[in-house]
Design an enzyme around this catalytic site. Structure first.
Site, PDB file in Angstrom:
ATOM      1  N   CYS A 117       0.814  -1.217   0.000  1.00  0.00           N
ATOM      2  CA  CYS A 117       0.000   0.000   0.000  1.00  0.00           C
ATOM      3  C   CYS A 117       0.848   1.268   0.000  1.00  0.00           C
ATOM      4  O   CYS A 117       0.313   2.372  -0.097  1.00  0.00           O
ATOM      5  CB  CYS A 117      -0.959  -0.012   1.182  1.00  0.00           C
ATOM      6  SG  CYS A 117      -2.134  -1.355   1.060  1.00  0.00           S
ATOM      7  N   HIS A 258      -3.002   7.214   3.209  1.00  0.00           N
ATOM      8  CA  HIS A 258      -3.456   5.949   2.621  1.00  0.00           C
ATOM      9  C   HIS A 258      -4.819   5.606   3.223  1.00  0.00           C
ATOM     10  O   HIS A 258      -5.036   5.774   4.420  1.00  0.00           O
ATOM     11  CB  HIS A 258      -2.431   4.848   2.922  1.00  0.00           C
ATOM     12  CG  HIS A 258      -2.925   3.477   2.594  1.00  0.00           C
ATOM     13  ND1 HIS A 258      -3.524   3.187   1.389  1.00  0.00           N
ATOM     14  CD2 HIS A 258      -2.931   2.318   3.307  1.00  0.00           C
ATOM     15  CE1 HIS A 258      -3.864   1.909   1.366  1.00  0.00           C
ATOM     16  NE2 HIS A 258      -3.530   1.363   2.528  1.00  0.00           N
ATOM     17  N   ASN A 288     -10.143   0.307   0.066  1.00  0.00           N
ATOM     18  CA  ASN A 288      -8.674   0.367   0.080  1.00  0.00           C
ATOM     19  C   ASN A 288      -8.169  -0.141  -1.273  1.00  0.00           C
ATOM     20  O   ASN A 288      -8.296  -1.321  -1.576  1.00  0.00           O
ATOM     21  CB  ASN A 288      -8.174  -0.514   1.234  1.00  0.00           C
ATOM     22  CG  ASN A 288      -6.663  -0.582   1.334  1.00  0.00           C
ATOM     23  OD1 ASN A 288      -5.946  -0.154   0.434  1.00  0.00           O
ATOM     24  ND2 ASN A 288      -6.179  -1.143   2.427  1.00  0.00           N
TER      25      ASN A 288
END
Ligand code: UT7
Length: 331
Positions: A117, A258, A288
């Site tokens: 990520c 994030h 996500n």
């Protein structure tokens, strides 16, 4: 040596697949509820690339086509194309190569970057080095994920989390040193490999009937340890960037975090002393999207940005990988 140029984002475009998987639909697939997902993660829906025969390169190429058009860039002007992804079309060739082929970029070189990520922040830091060294003038950075191809829709602890999508950015040099990429702090810690991984499909566990039967080709996450590391590391590295540059909350226009979990984002913003309106969030709409989540926020909120706005971009992900970037919006 003091650099004579900074890397700036001069264009940004996104591609989102049409299909929207809502919490209501997920609740018919596994034992979960909109209430649990909203209160524990903060996600309402996520876009999913459903069509057979399409992968990350499809979404990346669609975003790049829009980018070349909106920035008036000819494919032959592009020097490099870097693709940040954990869901490449295939292990090789690189998805960057496939995107170049699909959009007619023939004079460039490039490769994929896999940083979980943190894919965007790691790849942006790589790209800025090429720009600052004068080795490239027009770099296309593509962040794209088809997470749905790796998600186990029988595992309620992971299937609500992830979504699909792609963002393409044009990165160019500026001689105005007050704008663009100012600084970065980046980390990896391999302890994370015990908590968030996809076991099979690589050289350690090549695909077999057994790996398929045991569902080892899906994402596995132990949520609580990842959560604990994410909260402390993402907040630490964001505050460290503020301290390093003597920035107060008033100096920062936006935190671009994030989008893994609303509670992680809130904790980071609180540690930085930022009011809610400076913390940009779109996890509710997109879930996500791994390394694509920060650029998806930049794309989503770009009309709110003014030239010179100071931003901290912070991520945490598989590996573990984490870090922050100090950036000043340039247009
Ligand atoms: O982006 C890369 C980095 N990743 C992250 O940053 C993710 C970090 N982790 C998290 O965001 C959270 O740990 C999760 C959202 C994954 C999970 O939230 P949690 O609050 O840590 O839940 P938990 O795993 O501790 O589970 C709590 C309870 C359990 O039930 P019991 O044992 O208390 O009876 C789970 O079985 O919630 C249950 N549960 C669910 N219930 C309804 C787990 N998933 C679900 C679900 N719906 N989807």
């Amino acid at each position: 040596m003091e650099t004579e140029r900074r890397a700036v984002i001069t264009g940004i475009e996104a591609f989102l697949p049409d299909y929207i998987l809502t919490n209501e639909e997920l609740s018919t697939m596994v034992d979960t509820s909109d209430e649990w997902i909203m209160s524990r993660i903060g996600i309402k829906q996520r876009h999913i690339l459903k069509e057979d025969g399409l992968g990350t390169s499809y979404m990346g190429a669609e975003a790049v086509k829009k980018l070349l058009k909106s920035t008036g860039t000819k494919p032959e002007e592009v020097d490099m194309l870097i693709c940040a992804t954990v869901s490449p079309d295939m292990l090789f060739p690189a998805t960057a190569n496939i995107i170049c082929d699909k959009v007619g970029i023939l004079n460039a070189w490039g490769y994929d970057i896999n940083a979980g990520c943190s894919g965007f922040i790691f790849s942006f830091d790589t790209v800025r080095s090429f720009i600052e060294l004068g080795r490239a003038r027009k770099i296309v950075l593509v962040c794209g994920e088809r997470m749905s191809g790796m998600v186990d829709y029988q595992d309620r602890s992971t299937c609500p989390i992830f979504g699909d999508g792609a963002v393409a950015m044009l990165i160019e040099p500026t001689t105005d040193l007050s704008l663009g990429f100012q600084d970065s702090i980046m980390h990896v810690d391999g302890i994370g490999r015990h908590y968030l991984y996809q076991t099979a499909g690589g050289s350690l566990y090549p695909p077999t009937q057994k790996t398929v039967a045991e569902r080892l080709h899906y994402i596995h996450q132990e949520g609580q340890p990842v959560f604990k590391y994410a909260v402390s590391r993402m907040a630490d590295v964001s505050v460290e960037m503020m301290d390093k540059h003597n920035l107060t909350p008033d100096d920062i226009a936006f935190l671009i975090p994030h989008q893994a979990n609303l509670r992680i984002i809130d904790a980071t913003g609180r540690r930085m002393g930022l009011p809610n309106e400076k913390i940009l969030i779109n996890i509710e709409k997109f879930g996500n999207i791994a390394g694509t989540s920060i650029p998806m926020v930049l794309w989503d909120f770009k009309d709110r940005f003014k030239k010179g706005d100071t931003m901290i971009l912070s991520a945490f992900g598989a590996g573990f990988t984490w870090g922050s970037i100090l950036y000043r919006w340039a247009y």
